[in-house]
Design an enzyme around this catalytic site. Structure first.
Site, short mmCIF file in Angstrom:
data_model
loop_
_atom_site.label_atom_id
_atom_site.label_comp_id
_atom_site.label_asym_id
_atom_site.label_seq_id
_atom_site.Cartn_x
_atom_site.Cartn_y
_atom_site.Cartn_z
N ASN A 1 0.80 -1.22 0.00
CA ASN A 1 0.00 0.00 0.00
C ASN A 1 0.84 1.28 0.00
O ASN A 1 0.40 2.31 -0.45
CB ASN A 1 -0.96 0.01 1.20
CG ASN A 1 -0.30 -0.39 2.49
OD1 ASN A 1 0.34 -1.45 2.58
ND2 ASN A 1 -0.42 0.44 3.50
N CYS B 1 -2.33 4.91 7.82
CA CYS B 1 -2.41 4.40 9.18
C CYS B 1 -1.25 4.86 10.05
O CYS B 1 -1.30 4.75 11.25
CB CYS B 1 -2.49 2.88 9.16
SG CYS B 1 -3.85 2.31 8.17
N1 PLP Z 1 -4.42 -4.25 3.95
C1 PLP Z 1 -3.89 -3.29 3.16
C2 PLP Z 1 -2.78 -3.63 2.22
C3 PLP Z 1 -4.39 -1.99 3.21
O1 PLP Z 1 -3.87 -1.05 2.44
C4 PLP Z 1 -5.45 -1.69 4.13
C5 PLP Z 1 -5.95 -0.32 4.26
O2 PLP Z 1 -5.23 0.63 4.20
C6 PLP Z 1 -5.96 -2.74 4.90
C7 PLP Z 1 -5.42 -4.00 4.79
C8 PLP Z 1 -7.10 -2.52 5.86
O3 PLP Z 1 -8.32 -2.40 5.15
P1 PLP Z 1 -9.59 -1.71 5.85
O4 PLP Z 1 -9.31 -0.24 5.86
O5 PLP Z 1 -10.74 -2.08 4.96
O6 PLP Z 1 -9.72 -2.29 7.20
#
Ligand code: PLP
Length: 395
Positions: A156, A330
């Site tokens: 991400n 995050c």
């Molecule tokens: N996994 C990845 C690679 C992400 O980029 C994200 C969100 O930023 C998540 C998991 C978590 O997803 P959610 O926001 O739907 O809980």
């Protein structure tokens, strides 16, 4: 506060996306007209059940799974938790072993940390300077009691796409469950869970123009998995509780609309991203591209601007209505450099000056040119501030 008359260039589509108008329409109808509980027998319940069934088909189709293999969740985080905790707890007979990578999303990393607290062994394998998982390290980490490997499809923060097909093929011969966090790739890259040897795959609606708080976990037929919450029979008992019918309907619609335009958008994103990077390269000195030069998500560009402070840059760009992220959303409020960039061996000062530009459907060439008008000045303004001794990384 936002100034409504200001030009806005949103470049944080990896954090979240605006809902597609068709998704809003679908959800509005659902919220207004179809309030029935899908577990009831009368017509209202049947309608709600039908809505969920249609959405399930769209979600299954986009990854070439069957409908019975899709479990709707409250998002990508819950899908990751369910996959990792659910499979680990269902399959342990003694002190078992799990493998993941150092660059996973916190939803995976912290699920693995929880398993460590419960007595499991976890190996966090390293990545190379481009954020690519080292397959040899992965192979070497496998033990007789390894039950699960979890590797994300694309990162991400830097967009690096991992060799999922190769890993899937290798694990197939070893009888080890393979979980893939595909939150950043569903709707952007073709996925075929069978061909790729995937047993569990996490998805999230709000990254593909759907609503927040909805996602899904693909669970291959025959996978031994425990629930992580307890309640009713919904979603085969793996996600108990009355379903978020409107959210699920919105997710289904989002999958439908992104799938239709996936290839075209992939090419368009690549052109825009390359235009942005070329422009940055030509107009700003002391930069570093973070990510893989070839195997990267076409919408993601992560660049370090040496001798700057990323918070300053983000706030400067914000004044012009340009919204970008530092590393991942995050970690925005934490001052520690991104764990992903550090795992790639990027020095802490460079990691702290990294900006993630993530593009999406709303972006145009004009947006990119506007960013290229504003960004060099912002970088220059910071670099020309008389330096406070000991605080800045400039010599
Ligand atoms: N996994 C990845 C690679 C992400 O980029 C994200 C969100 O930023 C998540 C998991 C978590 O997803 P959610 O926001 O739907 O809980």
């Amino acid at each position: 506060m936002e100034n409504r008359n200001q030009r806005v260039v949103y470049l944080d589509y990896n954090a979240t996306t605006p809902m597609h108008p068709d998704v809003v329409r679908e959800m509005t109808i659902c919220l207004r007209d179809y309030f029935g509980n899908p577990s009831t027998l009368y017509a209202h319940g049947q309608t709600a059940r039908k809505i969920i069934k249609e959405a399930r088909k769209h979600v299954a189709d986009i990854i070439h799974a069957s409908e019975g293999e899709i479990v709707f969740t409250s998002g990508g985080t819950e899908a990751d938790n369910l996959a990792i905790l659910g499979v680990a707890r269902a399959n342990h007979t003694r002190r078992e072993h799990i493998i993941t990578t150092q660059i996973e999303h916190k939803a995976v990393l912290n699920s693995c940390r929880q398993l460590e607290n419960e007595g499991f062994d976890v190996t966090f394998i390293p990545v190379d300077e481009f954020g690519m998982v080292k397959i040899e390290e992965l192979k070497n980490a496998i033990r007789d009691n390894t039950i699960l490997v979890s590797v994300m499809h694309a990162n991400n923060e830097v967009g690096t796409i991992q060799p999922i097909l190769e890993i899937g093929k290798m694990l197939k011969t070893k009888n080890i469950y393979f979980h893939v966090d595909a939150v950043q790739t569903v709707g952007k890259l073709p996925i075929n869970v069978t061909e790729m040897g995937i047993d569990l795959l996490s998805m999230s609606a709000h990254k593909i123009y759907g609503p927040k708080g909805v996602g899904a976990l693909y669970v291959k037929k025959g996978t031994k998995i425990n629930p992580i919450q307890y309640g009713g029979h919904q979603e085969r008992g793996l996600k108990p509780g009355t379903e978020n019918v409107a959210g699920i309907a919105g997710f289904g619609k989002a999958v439908e609309v992104t799938r239709e335009s996936m290839e075209k958008e992939e090419r368009r994103m690549r052109t825009l991203r390359d235009r942005l990077y070329e422009g940055i390269r030509k107009s700003i000195k002391h930069i570093r591209l973070n990510g893989h030069p070839e195997s990267g998500l076409s919408n993601t560009l992560n660049v370090s601007f040496e001798f700057t402070d990323v918070e300053f840059l983000i706030m400067e760009l914000n004044k012009y209505g340009i919204y970008v992220a530092s590393g991942s959303a995050c970690t925005t409020f934490s001052l520690t450099p991104s764990h992903v960039l550090l795992a790639m061996g990027i020095p802490a000062n460079m990691a702290r000056s990294a900006i993630r530009f993530s593009l999406g459907r709303g972006n145009t060439e004009e947006d990119i040119d506007y960013v290229l008008e504003v960004l060099p000045g912002a970088v220059e303004r910071y670099r020309s501030i008389p330096k406070r001794r000991g605080k800045d990384n400039v010599a």
